[in-house]
Scaffold this motif. Sequence first.
Motif, PDB file in Angstrom:
ATOM      1  N   TRP A 119       8.779  48.084  33.310  1.00  0.00           N
ATOM      2  CA  TRP A 119       9.625  47.027  33.861  1.00  0.00           C
ATOM      3  C   TRP A 119      10.660  46.583  32.832  1.00  0.00           C
ATOM      4  CZ3 TRP A 119       5.777  43.072  36.496  1.00  0.00           C
ATOM      5  CH2 TRP A 119       5.196  43.700  37.615  1.00  0.00           C
ATOM      6  N   THR A 122      13.379  41.293  32.160  1.00  0.00           N
ATOM      7  CA  THR A 122      13.536  40.287  33.211  1.00  0.00           C
ATOM      8  C   THR A 122      12.516  40.457  34.336  1.00  0.00           C
ATOM      9  OG1 THR A 122      15.209  41.721  34.226  1.00  0.00           O
ATOM     10  CG2 THR A 122      15.997  39.983  32.761  1.00  0.00           C
ATOM     11  N   GLY A 123      11.849  41.622  34.382  1.00  0.00           N
ATOM     12  CA  GLY A 123      10.770  41.810  35.344  1.00  0.00           C
ATOM     13  C   GLY A 123       9.476  41.194  34.858  1.00  0.00           C
ATOM     14  N   PRO A 126      10.483  36.627  34.845  1.00  0.00           N
ATOM     15  CA  PRO A 126      11.518  36.363  35.858  1.00  0.00           C
ATOM     16  C   PRO A 126      12.388  35.160  35.493  1.00  0.00           C
ATOM     17  CG  PRO A 126       9.352  36.648  36.857  1.00  0.00           C
ATOM     18  CD  PRO A 126       9.136  36.522  35.377  1.00  0.00           C
ATOM     19  N   GLU A 127      13.540  35.119  36.104  1.00  0.00           N
ATOM     20  CA  GLU A 127      14.455  34.007  35.823  1.00  0.00           C
ATOM     21  C   GLU A 127      13.874  32.680  36.277  1.00  0.00           C
ATOM     22  OE1 GLU A 127      19.107  32.672  36.720  1.00  0.00           O
ATOM     23  OE2 GLU A 127      18.308  34.565  37.492  1.00  0.00           O
ATOM     24  N   PHE A 284       1.947  38.310  38.083  1.00  0.00           N
ATOM     25  CA  PHE A 284       2.954  39.355  38.291  1.00  0.00           C
ATOM     26  C   PHE A 284       2.548  40.655  37.594  1.00  0.00           C
ATOM     27  CE2 PHE A 284       6.269  35.736  38.421  1.00  0.00           C
ATOM     28  CZ  PHE A 284       5.963  35.475  39.745  1.00  0.00           C
TER      29      PHE A 284
END
Length: 300
Positions: A119, A122-123, A126-127, A284
Amino acid sequence: MKGRRPTSGLPRAEGDATPRRDNPLGATTGRRSRVRAWPAANSRERAAVRQRIEMDALQQGVRYRRMFVAMLGVIIVVSSMIVLLGTVGLFAETRSRPLTSAERDQYQQEEIARRWQAWPATGVFPEEVKYLGLDRAQQYARRVGIAPETECAKGVDAAVAGVLQSHGCVSMLRATYTDQTASFVITVGVAVLKDEESRVSATEELTQDDRVGVLPVAFPGTVTERFGPQQRQRTGWVGAGPYIVFSTAGYADGRTRAAIPPEEILHSELWPAAKSVGNQIAYFLADPPKVPPCTQGNVC
């Protein structure tokens, strides 16, 4: 004296005082020689022997040829059987079939274990990350920045670093968030272990002291620039797959842990928000992937 008798036993020719030496046997040249020509010795037997030798050599060559052809046939048959069995085995091994339970588990573990590299950063971070605020209201923490990847020992306190290193920690990933009101600063650190077994062994040895854990990451020019080790109000961690996800939180105004009464921390929204953000990132990373039902996709 009496005349000597010729020793040759042959009469002398009249008028000749001595025998002629033209013939080494003493015969006159005008007579037929009594010595017959030397006959060919056993010519028929020699021809027969030669013929038998040639036939023996021919028969031996025929036997050798038959042996060679037989051996070649055996080699061809054996080779054909090996190729056939190999083809059948390869077909049986490569044909699509349903995955076993062990294969499904292995697929999931391998997929989860490579996410930190597969990934983008940013994966992993996350933002925006959902968390529950006061009265269980859903709110969003926003990512301020992502720190460069570092060694495990450089991203945590010394008491934690020794445990991670002894269990083969591979890398440390960190990012910093703020809550929806920009009042709290939260740093999340992901320690990557070799496998899930190593992670379980490491978490069994981690200290329960909430003053040590991941080191904060501040980004100058943002609301996080005052967030340092002294400003950490509380730290914690959660295990997920081969990852240990650490989280720590403090106030954006730079207040230290010593400056905040313990009872205020107990009733503050700060730690529930930080814990929720860390748990979301752990979820995640370790969320079980969808496993194909067959070895070659969705068709068996």
